[in-house]
Design a protein around this motif. Sequence first.
Motif, PDB file in Angstrom:
ATOM      1  N   GLU A 177       0.823  -1.209   0.000  1.00 36.80           N
ATOM      2  CA  GLU A 177       0.000   0.000   0.000  1.00 36.80           C
ATOM      3  C   GLU A 177       0.863   1.268   0.000  1.00 36.80           C
ATOM      4  O   GLU A 177       1.842   1.373   0.733  1.00 36.80           O
ATOM      5  CB  GLU A 177      -0.906   0.010   1.228  1.00 36.80           C
ATOM      6  N   THR A 178       0.494   2.221  -0.836  1.00 36.42           N
ATOM      7  CA  THR A 178       1.134   3.522  -0.873  1.00 36.42           C
ATOM      8  C   THR A 178       0.209   4.544  -0.218  1.00 36.42           C
ATOM      9  O   THR A 178      -0.942   4.228   0.104  1.00 36.42           O
ATOM     10  CB  THR A 178       1.405   3.955  -2.319  1.00 36.42           C
ATOM     11  N   SER A 179       0.699   5.767  -0.072  1.00 40.49           N
ATOM     12  CA  SER A 179      -0.156   6.808   0.495  1.00 40.49           C
ATOM     13  C   SER A 179      -1.339   7.085  -0.423  1.00 40.49           C
ATOM     14  O   SER A 179      -2.447   7.362   0.038  1.00 40.49           O
ATOM     15  CB  SER A 179       0.651   8.085   0.732  1.00 40.49           C
ATOM     16  N   ALA A 180      -1.117   6.969  -1.746  1.00 38.43           N
ATOM     17  CA  ALA A 180      -2.210   7.177  -2.710  1.00 38.43           C
ATOM     18  C   ALA A 180      -3.255   6.082  -2.580  1.00 38.43           C
ATOM     19  O   ALA A 180      -4.466   6.336  -2.634  1.00 38.43           O
ATOM     20  CB  ALA A 180      -1.655   7.213  -4.134  1.00 38.43           C
ATOM     21  N   GLY A 181      -2.802   4.837  -2.379  1.00 36.58           N
ATOM     22  CA  GLY A 181      -3.735   3.732  -2.195  1.00 36.58           C
ATOM     23  C   GLY A 181      -4.548   3.904  -0.927  1.00 36.58           C
ATOM     24  O   GLY A 181      -5.755   3.648  -0.908  1.00 36.58           O
ATOM     25  N   GLY A 182      -3.891   4.332   0.139  1.00 33.76           N
ATOM     26  CA  GLY A 182      -4.608   4.576   1.391  1.00 33.76           C
ATOM     27  C   GLY A 182      -5.633   5.681   1.240  1.00 33.76           C
ATOM     28  O   GLY A 182      -6.747   5.589   1.766  1.00 33.76           O
ATOM     29  N   ARG A 183      -5.256   6.708   0.507  1.00 30.48           N
ATOM     30  CA  ARG A 183      -6.179   7.833   0.282  1.00 30.48           C
ATOM     31  C   ARG A 183      -7.430   7.373  -0.457  1.00 30.48           C
ATOM     32  O   ARG A 183      -8.538   7.835  -0.179  1.00 30.48           O
ATOM     33  CB  ARG A 183      -5.462   8.920  -0.514  1.00 30.48           C
ATOM     34  N   SER A 184      -7.267   6.428  -1.376  1.00 26.65           N
ATOM     35  CA  SER A 184      -8.408   5.973  -2.179  1.00 26.65           C
ATOM     36  C   SER A 184      -9.367   5.078  -1.399  1.00 26.65           C
ATOM     37  O   SER A 184     -10.529   4.947  -1.766  1.00 26.65           O
ATOM     38  CB  SER A 184      -7.905   5.218  -3.416  1.00 26.65           C
ATOM     39  N   ARG A 185      -8.901   4.459  -0.306  1.00 29.75           N
ATOM     40  CA  ARG A 185      -9.784   3.548   0.441  1.00 29.75           C
ATOM     41  C   ARG A 185     -10.199   4.069   1.799  1.00 29.75           C
ATOM     42  O   ARG A 185     -10.948   3.399   2.529  1.00 29.75           O
ATOM     43  CB  ARG A 185      -9.142   2.171   0.568  1.00 29.75           C
ATOM     44  N   ILE A 186      -9.772   5.258   2.171  1.00 23.32           N
ATOM     45  CA  ILE A 186     -10.048   5.751   3.515  1.00 23.32           C
ATOM     46  C   ILE A 186     -11.540   5.978   3.767  1.00 23.32           C
ATOM     47  O   ILE A 186     -12.039   5.714   4.861  1.00 23.32           O
ATOM     48  CB  ILE A 186      -9.246   7.044   3.808  1.00 23.32           C
ATOM     49  N   GLU A 187     -12.272   6.445   2.784  1.00 22.39           N
ATOM     50  CA  GLU A 187     -13.708   6.698   2.970  1.00 22.39           C
ATOM     51  C   GLU A 187     -14.434   5.426   3.383  1.00 22.39           C
ATOM     52  O   GLU A 187     -15.280   5.432   4.277  1.00 22.39           O
ATOM     53  CB  GLU A 187     -14.323   7.260   1.677  1.00 22.39           C
ATOM     54  N   TRP A 188     -14.108   4.327   2.709  1.00 22.11           N
ATOM     55  CA  TRP A 188     -14.760   3.050   2.996  1.00 22.11           C
ATOM     56  C   TRP A 188     -14.393   2.551   4.388  1.00 22.11           C
ATOM     57  O   TRP A 188     -15.240   2.039   5.127  1.00 22.11           O
ATOM     58  CB  TRP A 188     -14.352   2.019   1.953  1.00 22.11           C
ATOM     59  N   ILE A 189     -13.134   2.724   4.769  1.00 28.54           N
ATOM     60  CA  ILE A 189     -12.667   2.261   6.072  1.00 28.54           C
ATOM     61  C   ILE A 189     -13.402   2.961   7.207  1.00 28.54           C
ATOM     62  O   ILE A 189     -13.663   2.380   8.261  1.00 28.54           O
ATOM     63  CB  ILE A 189     -11.147   2.495   6.208  1.00 28.54           C
ATOM     64  N   LEU A 190     -13.776   4.211   6.979  1.00 28.23           N
ATOM     65  CA  LEU A 190     -14.417   4.997   8.033  1.00 28.23           C
ATOM     66  C   LEU A 190     -15.901   4.712   8.194  1.00 28.23           C
ATOM     67  O   LEU A 190     -16.587   5.403   8.958  1.00 28.23           O
ATOM     68  CB  LEU A 190     -14.190   6.491   7.773  1.00 28.23           C
ATOM     69  N   ASN A 191     -16.411   3.703   7.504  1.00 25.13           N
ATOM     70  CA  ASN A 191     -17.812   3.306   7.679  1.00 25.13           C
ATOM     71  C   ASN A 191     -17.959   2.394   8.903  1.00 25.13           C
ATOM     72  O   ASN A 191     -18.637   1.365   8.863  1.00 25.13           O
ATOM     73  CB  ASN A 191     -18.330   2.581   6.423  1.00 25.13           C
ATOM     74  N   GLN A 192     -17.303   2.749   9.969  1.00 29.30           N
ATOM     75  CA  GLN A 192     -17.366   2.027  11.232  1.00 29.30           C
ATOM     76  C   GLN A 192     -16.910   2.990  12.323  1.00 29.30           C
ATOM     77  O   GLN A 192     -16.242   3.988  12.041  1.00 29.30           O
ATOM     78  CB  GLN A 192     -16.452   0.790  11.206  1.00 29.30           C
ATOM     79  N   ASN A 193     -17.278   2.694  13.544  1.00 27.48           N
ATOM     80  CA  ASN A 193     -16.863   3.549  14.660  1.00 27.48           C
ATOM     81  C   ASN A 193     -15.408   3.264  15.008  1.00 27.48           C
ATOM     82  O   ASN A 193     -15.035   2.115  15.262  1.00 27.48           O
ATOM     83  CB  ASN A 193     -17.746   3.309  15.881  1.00 27.48           C
ATOM     84  N   ILE A 194     -14.594   4.305  15.024  1.00 21.13           N
ATOM     85  CA  ILE A 194     -13.177   4.166  15.331  1.00 21.13           C
ATOM     86  C   ILE A 194     -12.820   5.175  16.421  1.00 21.13           C
ATOM     87  O   ILE A 194     -13.074   6.368  16.272  1.00 21.13           O
ATOM     88  CB  ILE A 194     -12.300   4.420  14.090  1.00 21.13           C
ATOM     89  N   ASP A 195     -12.254   4.688  17.502  1.00 22.51           N
ATOM     90  CA  ASP A 195     -11.869   5.577  18.595  1.00 22.51           C
ATOM     91  C   ASP A 195     -10.443   6.094  18.432  1.00 22.51           C
ATOM     92  O   ASP A 195     -10.160   7.255  18.707  1.00 22.51           O
ATOM     93  CB  ASP A 195     -12.023   4.844  19.932  1.00 22.51           C
ATOM     94  N   ILE A 196      -9.554   5.205  17.988  1.00 24.54           N
ATOM     95  CA  ILE A 196      -8.160   5.595  17.759  1.00 24.54           C
ATOM     96  C   ILE A 196      -7.733   5.090  16.383  1.00 24.54           C
ATOM     97  O   ILE A 196      -7.903   3.907  16.066  1.00 24.54           O
ATOM     98  CB  ILE A 196      -7.232   5.038  18.848  1.00 24.54           C
ATOM     99  N   PHE A 197      -7.200   5.989  15.583  1.00 32.82           N
ATOM    100  CA  PHE A 197      -6.805   5.677  14.207  1.00 32.82           C
ATOM    101  C   PHE A 197      -5.292   5.835  14.087  1.00 32.82           C
ATOM    102  O   PHE A 197      -4.762   6.924  14.274  1.00 32.82           O
ATOM    103  CB  PHE A 197      -7.522   6.636  13.250  1.00 32.82           C
ATOM    104  N   VAL A 198      -4.598   4.726  13.816  1.00 31.96           N
ATOM    105  CA  VAL A 198      -3.140   4.757  13.691  1.00 31.96           C
ATOM    106  C   VAL A 198      -2.771   4.693  12.207  1.00 31.96           C
ATOM    107  O   VAL A 198      -3.049   3.704  11.527  1.00 31.96           O
ATOM    108  CB  VAL A 198      -2.490   3.584  14.456  1.00 31.96           C
ATOM    109  N   LEU A 199      -2.156   5.759  11.721  1.00 31.23           N
ATOM    110  CA  LEU A 199      -1.803   5.884  10.306  1.00 31.23           C
ATOM    111  C   LEU A 199      -0.344   5.491  10.098  1.00 31.23           C
ATOM    112  O   LEU A 199       0.569   6.176  10.558  1.00 31.23           O
ATOM    113  CB  LEU A 199      -2.057   7.321   9.839  1.00 31.23           C
ATOM    114  N   GLU A 200      -0.123   4.393   9.417  1.00 29.24           N
ATOM    115  CA  GLU A 200       1.229   3.884   9.147  1.00 29.24           C
ATOM    116  C   GLU A 200       1.379   3.667   7.641  1.00 29.24           C
ATOM    117  O   GLU A 200       1.216   2.575   7.127  1.00 29.24           O
ATOM    118  CB  GLU A 200       1.453   2.571   9.930  1.00 29.24           C
TER     119      GLU A 200
END
Length: 251
Positions: free
Chosen positions: A112-135
Amino acid sequence: MPKSKTTQSLLNSTDSKFRNLIKFCYLLMAFVLISCGNETKSKAQVDSNENETTESETTEKTSGRTILFFGDSITAGYGLDDTNDAFPGIIQGKIDSLGLNYEVVNSGVSGETSAGGRSRIEWILNQNIDIFVLELGANDGLRGVAITETKANLQAIIDTVKSKSPNTKIVLAGMQMPPNMGQEYTTQFKDIFTELASENNIAFIPFILEDVGGVKELNQQDGIHPTAEGHKIVAENVWKVLERLIDEKKG
């Protein structure tokens, strides 16, 4: 004309059989109605029990909190026999041992690249997240992606999390490149993460591979991905920052 005794007897017998048949039909109908009533009652009780179970399970699930690791092959546990040996799994074990009500979600994707992460972030956030660790970012560096592009992609991910899930705490994991990438690029790449953490006022792990990167015995044959032992150290690097956020959420 008067009926004969034989005829009268037949009529009486037929009438008796008819009355018995009517009684039997009434009894049968009553039995069917009672059975249906019991079945309906039983089904209602089952449905009620199922609803209570579902509500109980939902309450139990939603009562916990979620830590989501959003990263690349390091997060995913590339090359390990058991992905639970990757640092997110190790952190889940630590959380469980401390009796904390948190569930770790490993959203690492190898390559995964930063561009790939950017393209899937919207879908990932369709859940409750208390702490998000970006690596993310290591694969950008290894491919020589422009510094400005990597930084813009990571900023877009942070912005999306803040916008869509404003109560989520964000942790940014810093990454560094080996010196063979050139001194200028290496320095600028390292500075991406420091600047983003400062500009966005978010928690920061200066170098997620601290004490692991470049140490031969803690990395697999490719010299890039940590071994199971290496991941234990990575987990400690992450936990130093994560623990503080968990304590804040508890308060």
